[in-house]
Design a protein around this motif. Structure first.
Motif, PDB file in Angstrom:
ATOM      1  N   UNK A 109     114.604 -15.698  49.924  1.00 45.29           N
ATOM      2  CA  UNK A 109     114.926 -14.710  50.973  1.00 45.29           C
ATOM      3  C   UNK A 109     115.742 -13.553  50.416  1.00 45.29           C
ATOM      4  N   UNK A 110     116.678 -13.860  49.515  1.00 39.54           N
ATOM      5  CA  UNK A 110     117.507 -12.788  48.930  1.00 39.54           C
ATOM      6  C   UNK A 110     116.635 -11.851  48.090  1.00 39.54           C
ATOM      7  N   UNK A 111     115.740 -12.439  47.277  1.00 40.63           N
ATOM      8  CA  UNK A 111     114.885 -11.581  46.419  1.00 40.63           C
ATOM      9  C   UNK A 111     113.965 -10.739  47.290  1.00 40.63           C
ATOM     10  N   UNK A 112     113.501 -11.310  48.407  1.00 42.19           N
ATOM     11  CA  UNK A 112     112.635 -10.545  49.310  1.00 42.19           C
ATOM     12  C   UNK A 112     113.437  -9.424  49.970  1.00 42.19           C
ATOM     13  N   UNK A 113     114.653  -9.742  50.432  1.00 40.14           N
ATOM     14  CA  UNK A 113     115.412  -8.711  51.155  1.00 40.14           C
ATOM     15  C   UNK A 113     115.933  -7.626  50.221  1.00 40.14           C
ATOM     16  N   UNK A 114     116.255  -7.978  48.974  1.00 41.93           N
ATOM     17  CA  UNK A 114     116.723  -6.912  48.050  1.00 41.93           C
ATOM     18  C   UNK A 114     115.543  -6.070  47.577  1.00 41.93           C
ATOM     19  N   UNK A 115     114.329  -6.629  47.713  1.00 44.57           N
ATOM     20  CA  UNK A 115     113.097  -5.874  47.498  1.00 44.57           C
ATOM     21  C   UNK A 115     112.943  -5.261  46.133  1.00 44.57           C
ATOM     22  N   UNK A 116     112.492  -4.032  46.116  1.00 40.25           N
ATOM     23  CA  UNK A 116     112.090  -3.382  44.847  1.00 40.25           C
ATOM     24  C   UNK A 116     113.254  -2.687  44.141  1.00 40.25           C
ATOM     25  N   UNK A 117     114.427  -2.691  44.781  1.00 40.15           N
ATOM     26  CA  UNK A 117     115.541  -1.913  44.195  1.00 40.15           C
ATOM     27  C   UNK A 117     116.125  -2.640  42.989  1.00 40.15           C
TER      28      UNK A 117
ATOM     29  N   UNK B  53     121.093  -5.921  39.268  1.00 39.07           N
ATOM     30  CA  UNK B  53     120.344  -6.639  40.294  1.00 39.07           C
ATOM     31  C   UNK B  53     120.805  -8.104  40.341  1.00 39.07           C
ATOM     32  N   UNK B  54     121.000  -8.695  39.156  1.00 40.99           N
ATOM     33  CA  UNK B  54     121.464 -10.091  39.108  1.00 40.99           C
ATOM     34  C   UNK B  54     122.811 -10.220  39.824  1.00 40.99           C
ATOM     35  N   UNK B  55     123.649  -9.215  39.651  1.00 39.60           N
ATOM     36  CA  UNK B  55     124.955  -9.213  40.317  1.00 39.60           C
ATOM     37  C   UNK B  55     124.778  -9.169  41.836  1.00 39.60           C
ATOM     38  N   UNK B  56     123.830  -8.342  42.292  1.00 37.60           N
ATOM     39  CA  UNK B  56     123.585  -8.248  43.743  1.00 37.60           C
ATOM     40  C   UNK B  56     123.072  -9.588  44.277  1.00 37.60           C
ATOM     41  N   UNK B  57     122.216 -10.237  43.508  1.00 32.27           N
ATOM     42  CA  UNK B  57     121.655 -11.525  43.944  1.00 32.27           C
ATOM     43  C   UNK B  57     122.782 -12.562  44.091  1.00 32.27           C
ATOM     44  N   UNK B  58     123.645 -12.611  43.071  1.00 27.96           N
ATOM     45  CA  UNK B  58     124.745 -13.595  43.083  1.00 27.96           C
ATOM     46  C   UNK B  58     125.662 -13.356  44.296  1.00 27.96           C
TER      47      UNK B  58
ATOM     48  N   UNK C  49     105.809 -14.993  42.803  1.00 32.95           N
ATOM     49  CA  UNK C  49     105.945 -14.092  43.956  1.00 32.95           C
ATOM     50  C   UNK C  49     106.867 -12.906  43.640  1.00 32.95           C
ATOM     51  N   UNK C  50     107.889 -13.170  42.801  1.00 30.55           N
ATOM     52  CA  UNK C  50     108.898 -12.130  42.541  1.00 30.55           C
ATOM     53  C   UNK C  50     108.829 -11.693  41.083  1.00 30.55           C
ATOM     54  N   UNK C  51     108.306 -10.511  40.874  1.00 32.68           N
ATOM     55  CA  UNK C  51     108.152  -9.929  39.524  1.00 32.68           C
ATOM     56  C   UNK C  51     109.457  -9.874  38.741  1.00 32.68           C
TER      57      UNK C  51
END
Ligand SMILES: Cc1ncc(COP(=O)(O)O)c(C=O)c1O
Length: 434
Positions: free
Chosen positions: A424-432, A377-382, A346-348
């Motif tokens: 949910x986090x990967x969906x909300x952070x989206x394409x950025x 991006x990994x930092x934002x996810x964490x 689901x998440x590229x």
């Protein structure tokens, strides 16, 4: 009394502990309590701990707490007095290793254990030169710190350490995975040995974590390190397996990481999970190497192997056995990785899912075709997960790999919560993705 805010604690830390004392997260966590796989902050908010391997059998496990408190209430001394605690523990510990690895020294930290391992290698080979990977961490004594390139300064640099490129199964050396990758890696070790043998230091030891955890746990299967081990032996060196992070059943199928890939180290170092948070670590080796060390160096450690530490370490082995936590690591690890692989459909941004047992993760990339890492991006996810009640971190050669390494009682329900929050986090952070 009013509760201190995180900002106030940060200010006190800077004043009392000095600058550059690291914390996790943009909004550091102020933890006050732990139980099992959960930790609580000072506001009473609960977090699922997907990261802390030190609380190996679960935060504040009652059996370990009881063992520590009973021994602390009875006697605590050091190894210059006779005590059965250390003997019973070392007997039990070494019975889980290959027959040749039948003696041990207990220390307080993994750093001390690795420091001793290097000195053992020097005692048995008469040489000093050491080889490590260029993205590892083995600890913080003045010599062991020199094995690390990632957070070392040029101050105190020594001449007898050589670094080889850390294995990266997603972007293998020479472009090919499996055997070709293993061959390319072995060649770099061979070159480093030649280089050391051309100096006054000579070649003493290769030190590796058999799962290359700090390097981002590349997917390297049984046999991958065989030719390296054979080479080290042929060139008269010692192979040190640093199992400070991955020991004690975390890999799910074996108690020790080197057993998972079927290699026989000369020295194994242990630490972090060994006392479930009580500071106990150790070095396991053969009698030959131990004798060389004990006759070359005078060694005593005031706290290493004290009765309370041994009671803690022994209780950890009890819990591992009675709660079958190694089996749990295998089953829940497989389950969670499968869930991560499903999320990657689901998440590229999820470029690679890897690991085994309860040490695994997902490498995040800006572009799957180029495999370009996405550390920001990994930092934002964490950081986003931290605000949603999940504790984990990121590491790897490119700092873009989510690192999941929870206490061993981690359950499928815990995995479902992690996977749902990550989705949910990967969906909300989206394409950025950056
Ligand atoms: C693989 C490895 N070895 C050794 C150490 C050092 O252990 P300690 O912090 O107990 O000195 C660490 C710590 O992170 C580690 O990850």
């Amino acid at each position: 009394m009013t509760k201190a805010t995180p900002a106030q604690l940060m200010e006190r830390r800077a004043k009392l502990l000095g600058p550059n004392v690291s914390t996790f997260y943009e909004d550091p966590l102020h933890l006050v309590k732990g139980e099992g796989v959960w930790v609580w902050d000072a506001d009473g908010k609960r977090y699922l701990d997907c990261y802390n391997n030190v609380a190996h059998v679960g935060h504040c496990h009652p059996h370990v707490v009881q063992a520590i408190s009973e021994q602390a209430a009875t006697l605590n001394t050091h190894t210059r007095y006779l005590h059965e605690g250390i003997l019973n523990y070392v007997e039990r510990l070494t019975s889980t290793f290959d027959n040749l690895l039948d003696t041990a020294i207990l220390t307080c930290t993994g750093s001390e254990a690795n420091d001793i391992a290097l000195r053992m290698a020097e005692a048995i080979t008469g040489k000093r030169g050491v080889i490590a990977t260029d993205h590892t961490y083995h600890g913080n004594t003045s010599i062991v710190a020199q094995l690390s390139r990632t957070n070392a300064t040029d101050l105190g640099r020594v001449e007898h350490v050589r670094h080889v490129p850390a294995p990266d199964s997603y972007r293998p050396l020479g472009g090919k995975s499996g055997e070709a990758h293993a061959k390319a890696f072995t060649q770099t070790v061979s070159d480093a040995i030649d280089d050391l043998e051309n100096t006054e230091h000579g070649f003493s030891a290769l030190i590796l974590c058999p799962s290359f955890i700090n390097e981002g746990f590349p997917q390297l299967d049984a046999g991958w390190l065989d030719s390296v081990c054979a080479l080290v032996k042929k060139r008269g060196g010692v192979f040190i397996a640093d199992e400070v992070q991955i020991g004690f059943g975390r890999v799910g199928t074996h108690l020790w990481g080197h057993q998972r890939i079927g290699i026989q180290p000369d020295i194994v170092t242990l630490g972090k999970p060994m006392g479930n948070g009580h500071p106990v670590a150790g070095v396991v080796t053969s009698m030959d190497i131990m004798t060389a060390f004990r006759t070359s160096f005078r060694y005593f450690n005031t706290f290493g192997g004290n009765p309370v530490s041994c009671a803690a370490a022994n209780a950890v082995l009890d819990v591992l056995e009675t709660e079958n936590l190694m089996g749990n690591a295998r089953i829940v690890g497989d389950y969670t990785r499968k869930g991560l692989s499903e999320l990657s459909l689901k998440h590229e941004v999820i470029g690679d899912v890897r690991g085994y047992g309860l040490v695994f993760g997902a490498e995040l990339v800006t572009d799957r075709s180029t495999r370009a890492p996405a550390p920001n991006f990994a930092n934002k996810v964490v950081n986003a997960l931290r605000h949603r009640g999940i504790v984990l971190s990121r590491l790897g050669i490119h700092y873009n790999t989510l690192k999941i390494r929870p206490p061993m009682p981690f359950s499928k329900d815990n995995a479902d919560f992690l996977l749902s929050e990550l989705d949910q986090v990967l969906t909300s952070l989206g394409q950025a993705v950056d």
